[in-house]
Design a protein around this motif. Structure first.
Motif, short mmCIF file in Angstrom:
data_model
loop_
_atom_site.label_atom_id
_atom_site.label_comp_id
_atom_site.label_asym_id
_atom_site.label_seq_id
_atom_site.Cartn_x
_atom_site.Cartn_y
_atom_site.Cartn_z
N HIS A 18 10.02 26.43 3.67
CA HIS A 18 10.68 25.35 4.40
C HIS A 18 9.81 24.08 4.43
CE1 HIS A 18 8.10 26.96 7.60
NE2 HIS A 18 8.30 25.85 8.28
N GLU B 124 25.43 26.40 -1.79
CA GLU B 124 25.11 26.04 -0.40
C GLU B 124 25.28 24.55 -0.16
OE1 GLU B 124 21.21 26.05 2.51
OE2 GLU B 124 21.56 27.79 1.23
N THR C 8 24.37 29.21 5.74
CA THR C 8 23.36 28.47 6.51
C THR C 8 23.12 29.00 7.91
OG1 THR C 8 24.95 26.87 7.42
CG2 THR C 8 24.00 26.37 5.26
N GLY C 9 23.96 29.88 8.41
CA GLY C 9 23.82 30.35 9.78
C GLY C 9 24.79 29.67 10.73
N TRP C 10 24.61 29.93 12.03
CA TRP C 10 25.58 29.49 13.03
C TRP C 10 25.41 28.03 13.45
CZ3 TRP C 10 29.97 31.49 14.49
CH2 TRP C 10 30.21 32.86 14.35
N ALA C 11 24.21 27.48 13.34
CA ALA C 11 23.94 26.17 13.95
C ALA C 11 24.91 25.09 13.46
CB ALA C 11 22.50 25.75 13.67
N PRO D 95 15.53 28.36 5.07
CA PRO D 95 16.55 28.06 6.07
C PRO D 95 16.79 26.55 6.18
CG PRO D 95 14.97 29.65 6.92
CD PRO D 95 14.41 29.15 5.62
N ARG E 189 26.71 39.55 7.22
CA ARG E 189 25.51 39.44 8.05
C ARG E 189 24.36 38.98 7.18
NH1 ARG E 189 24.54 44.91 11.18
NH2 ARG E 189 22.83 43.65 12.02
N ARG E 190 23.79 37.81 7.51
CA ARG E 190 22.70 37.25 6.71
C ARG E 190 21.46 38.13 6.80
NH1 ARG E 190 21.00 31.72 8.10
NH2 ARG E 190 20.48 31.50 5.91
N GLY E 191 20.72 38.21 5.68
CA GLY E 191 19.49 38.97 5.65
C GLY E 191 19.66 40.39 5.15
N ARG F 230 28.88 29.45 7.39
CA ARG F 230 28.09 30.31 8.28
C ARG F 230 27.27 31.32 7.49
NH1 ARG F 230 27.78 35.14 10.03
NH2 ARG F 230 29.57 35.82 8.80
N ARG F 231 27.89 31.90 6.46
CA ARG F 231 27.17 32.87 5.64
C ARG F 231 26.01 32.22 4.89
NH1 ARG F 231 31.17 37.41 3.35
NH2 ARG F 231 32.62 37.54 5.11
#
Length: 646
Positions: free
Chosen positions: A269, A416, A136-139, A528, A73-75, A133-134
C-alpha cells in the motif's frame, strides 16, 4: 493455505477448468474492445455508436469477470464458482447487453419513468455495487450508497444542503444511462487511457522491458537506500508534468515502478501511495502541468510563463516532501543498499536500451504530434513488441504466446479500476441530478463571506468533492468557475486563487473516498484501495498545506521582492524536512513521540512564510534555529549510539 468456502465438487459450481478460461476470454475481449475504441476502429468501419455504448460493453465484460474470479468473502481462495455467482455473472452480462443494444432508444427517455428503462438501471447499480464490494470492500459501497440515499431523500435534508428529490425510477435510468452517471468521464478514462497504458506495461513486463528498467534502477541507484523509490518519484514526476491525467500517469509509470518499490521492501500500500502521489504531483510541476495551466493563463489573461514561475516553488516543495518522507521510510524500514553482487553489469543493461525508444515515441506522439494518450500508448506498445522480437534483452526474446497472453492479464488487471470508475460516476451523478454541487458552492460563498479561514476550508472541501473522478482539465474548469471567484472576491491574488483550486482539485485524486489515482495504484500494487488512499494522503501532506500558505503569502508564488522569495523558499524546505521527519518518525534514528511533536512544531514555524502575518519573521527564525538544533542533536545522538554499539 487459504480455506475454500465454495466447495470442491462440481455440484456446487463451475470447476476451474471451465470458469478460468471463461474469465480469461472475457478479460481478453475487454482489452481488445478498449484497444479498438482507442484506435478508432469502429469509426474506421463506419459503425455509428454512442461512446456510452462502448463503455457499457467494457463494463459488461468486467462485471462477469469480477463475479467469476472474486469470491463473496474477500481473502478466501476461489476454486469452484458457486451457481449464484454464475447467475450474477450471466445477469450482469445480460442486463448490460440489453442497455448496449437499446441505448439509442433508451437515452432520450431517461426521465419518463418507463419500466424498461429504470428497472435495468437499478439492476445494473445493484450488481455493480456488489462487484465493487468484492473488489474493494465495504467502505466505498457504503459511501456511494449514502450518496444514492441522499438523492432519494434530498428534500428532507435540512438547511442549504437540501436538494431535488429523485424517484427510484428517475434515479435508476439516469445513473445507468446518462453521461453524468456510471457511463461518464471516469469510466471513459478507465476504458481507454488506463487500459491502453496497462497493456503497454504488461507488454513491457512480458518482453523483458520491466526487467531492463529494474536493472537500470539497480545500476544507477542500487548503492543508495530506497533506490527504486527515488527512480519512481523522479520518473513519475517527469512523466506527470507532461501528462493530462493522473490516472494515466499511474498506469503508465506505475506498472514499472510499483513492482520495483515492492521488491525494495516497501509494503504494497505504501508502494502504491508513493506512485500515486508522485503521479498526481506531476501535473502541478512546470513546465507543462497538463492542459490546465494553458487554460489558467487564458482565464487570468496573463502570459503562460507567469503561471509556470508561480507554480515552480510549490511544485518543487511537493516533491521535496515526498522524496524526504519516502527516503526516511526506507531508513525506518531498514532497506539497505543492494549488494554489489546483485547489481547487473553495465554491458547487460545496455542490451535493453532499445526499450527507451518506446518511451521516446510515446512522448513524441503525445506532445509533438498531439496524439491522444491512448493512441500514443498503443503505438508505444507495438514498438515494444517489435524491438523485443528483434533485439531481445540479455540474449532472450519473448515467445509469441506470452505476448498474446498479455491481453487477458491486462483485462484482469483493470477490473478493479473499471468498477471503481463506474461506481464513482454514481457520486458525480448524484451531485448533478440533485443540485448538490450548486448548493455546496452557494453555501460556500454565504458561510465563508468575510472569514478567510472558513472560506478556504470550505473551498478546499468543495474542490475535493467536485474533483472526484474528473480528469485534470475538467476539475480545473469546474472549480475555476465555481470556487475561484469567491476567493478573489475576498482579496486573494487571482493567480493564487486559481492555483489553490487546482491543487485541491488534484488532491481529490489521492483523497478517499474516490481517490482515482490512489485506487489505480492500489490495483497495480495489489493492495487495499482505502489503505493506499490514506497512505497517499500522508505522503502528499504538503499539497494540503502549501496552497493555504501561498494564499496568505504570495512570495511562494514568486510574487514580490527576490530576497523575500528566496527566504520563503529556503525556510519552507527546512520546514518540509522537519515535518516529514515527524511524520516518518525517523531522521538519523527513530524519534520518540515527544521528539516527533517537537520536529512538527519547529517545522510548522519554519514553513510559514515571513510575509504571512505581522511578526511571522520571528516565527521563521525560531523554527529554523530550533529545527536545525534538533537535527544536529539527533544526528549527534545517533552517531554516539553507533560508536557505543561498535
Amino acid at each position: 493455505m487459504l480455506h475454500n468456502p465454495d466447495g470442491k465438487t462440481a455440484l456446487r459450481g463451475l470447476s476451474p477448468a471451465i470458469w478460468r478460461p471463461a474469465a480469461n476470454t472475457l478479460a481478453a475481449c475487454l482489452t481488445l474492445v478498449a484497444v479498438a475504441w482507442a484506435l478508432g476502429v469502429p469509426r474506421m468501419l463506419g459503425i455509428a455508436y454512442y461512446p456510452q455504448q462502448l463503455m457499457a460493453v467494457i463494463l459488461g465484460l468486467a462485471m462477469p469477470v469480477a463475479y467469476l474470479a472474486l469470491p463473496m468473502r474477500r481473502g478466501f481462495a476461489r476454486e469452484y464458482v458457486p451457481w449464484w455467482d454464475v447467475g450474477a455473472a450471466v445477469a450482469s452480462m445480460g442486463v448490460v447487453a440489453y442497455v448496449v443494444v437499446n441505448y439509442p432508444d433508451m437515452v432520450n427517455f431517461i426521465f419518463f419513468r418507463r419500466p424498461e428503462i429504470w428497472i435495468p438501471g437499478v439492476v445494473v447499480i445493484v450488481l455493480l455495487l456488489e462487484a465493487l464490494r468484492r473488489a474493494t470492500g465495504w467502505a466505498l459501497v457504503i459511501i456511494i450508497s449514502t450518496f444514492l440515499a441522499y438523492a432519494l431523500f434530498a428534500n428532507m435534508v435540512p438547511g442549504r444542503l437540501a436538494g431535488r428529490q429523485q424517484s427510484i425510477e428517475v434515479l435508476g435510468g439516469y445513473m445507468a444511462l446518462d453521461s453524468n452517471g456510471i457511463l461518464g468521464i471516469p469510466m471513459a478514462v478507465a476504458a481507454t487511457v488506463v487500459v491502453a497504458f496497462i497493456l503497454f506495461g504488461r507488454l513491457l513486463e512480458t518482453t523483458g522491458g520491466s526487467q531492463f528498467f529494474t536493472d537500470a534502477a539497480l545500476l544507477v541507484m542500487g548503492r543508495f537506500r530506497g533506490g527504486a523509490m527515488k527512480i519512481a518519484v523522479l520518473a513519475s514526476g517527469l512523466f506527470g508534468s507532461i501528462s493530462g491525467s493522473a490516472v494515466a500517469n499511474v498506469a503508465g509509470t506505475g506498472v514499472i515502478t510499483i513492482p520495483m518499490i515492492k521488491r525494495d521492501g516497501y509494503p504494497a500500500h505504501k508502494a502504491g501511495a508513493i506512485e500515486a502521489v508522485a503521479s498526481t504531483g506531476g501535473q502541478l510541476m512546470p513546465p507543462v502541468m497538463g492542459a490546465a495551466a494553458f487554460l489558467m493563463a487564458e482565464f487570468l489573461a496573463v502570459p503562460y510563463t507567469m503561471i509556470v514561475m508561480a507554480a515552480l516553488i510549490p511544485a518543487l516543495l511537493y516533491y521535496v516532501a515526498l522524496f524526504i518522507q519516502a527516503d526516511l521510510e526506507a531508513a525506518k524500514l531498514n532497506i539497505a543498499p543492494v549488494p554489489k553482487s546483485e547489481i547487473p553489469a553495465p554491458r547487460d543493461v545496455a542490451s535493453g536500451v532499445h526499450f527507451l525508444f518506446a518511451f521516446g515515441l510515446l512522448i513524441t506522439m503525445l506532445f509533438v504530434f498531439n496524439w491522444s494518450p491512448e493512441k500514443a500508448a498503443m503505438l508505444a506498445a507495438l514498438s515494444v513488441v517489435i524491438s523485443a522480437l528483434v533485439f531481445g534483452y540479455r540474449r532472450k526474446r519473448p515467445a509469441l504466446g506470452t505476448i498474446f497472453a498479455s491481453l487477458h492479464t491486462t483485462g484482469a488487471a483493470v477490473i478493479e479500476i473499471i468498477l471503481i470508475s463506474a461506481a464513482s460516476g454514481l457520486v458525480i451523478g448524484v451531485l448533478n441530478v440533485t443540485g448538490l454541487s450548486f448548493n455546496l458552492t452557494y453555501a460556500l460563498v454565504q458561510i465563508g463571506a468575510g472569514n478567510m479561514f472558513a472560506l478556504l476550508g470550505l473551498s478546499a472541501l468543495v474542490c475535493i468533492v467536485l474533483g472526484m473522478g474528473l480528469p485534470t482539465l475538467g476539475v480545473y474548469v469546474l472549480l475555476a468557475a465555481l470556487v475561484a471567484p469567491a476567493l478573489i472576491q475576498v482579496g486573494v491574488e487571482p493567480i493564487a486563487a486559481h492555483l489553490y483550486v487546482l491543487y485541491f482539485g488534484m488532491m481529490s485524486m489521492i483523497t478517499p473516498p474516490i481517490a482515482m489515482a490512489a485506487f489505480a495504484a492500489a490495483s497495480i500494487a495489489r493492495a487495499p484501495a482505502m489503505a493506499t488512499g490514506f497512505a497517499a494522503m500522508r505522503f502528499g501532506w504538503l499539497a494540503y498545506v502549501i496552497p493555504v500558505l501561498f494564499v496568505f503569502s504570495p512570495s511562494l508564488l514568486m510574487i514580490g521582492e527576490g530576497t523575500h522569495i528566496a527566504l520563503a523558499a529556503l525556510t519552507a524546505v527546512i520546514g518540509v524536512w522537519l515535518i516529514s521527519a515527524a511524520l516518518a518518525g525517523y531522521l538519523a534514528d527513530r524519534l520518540s513521540l515527544a521528539l516527533r511533536m517537537a520536529f512538527a512544531m519547529f517545522g510548522a514555524m519554519a514553513l510559514v512564510p515571513a510575509g504571512m502575518f505581522a511578526g511571522a519573521i520571528y516565527s521563521d527564525i525560531a523554527g529554523v534555529c530550533g529545527g536545525l538544533a534538533l537535527i544536529g542533536w539527533n544526528f549527534a545522538r545517533a552517531r554516539r549510539n553507533v560508536m557505543k554499539e561498535a
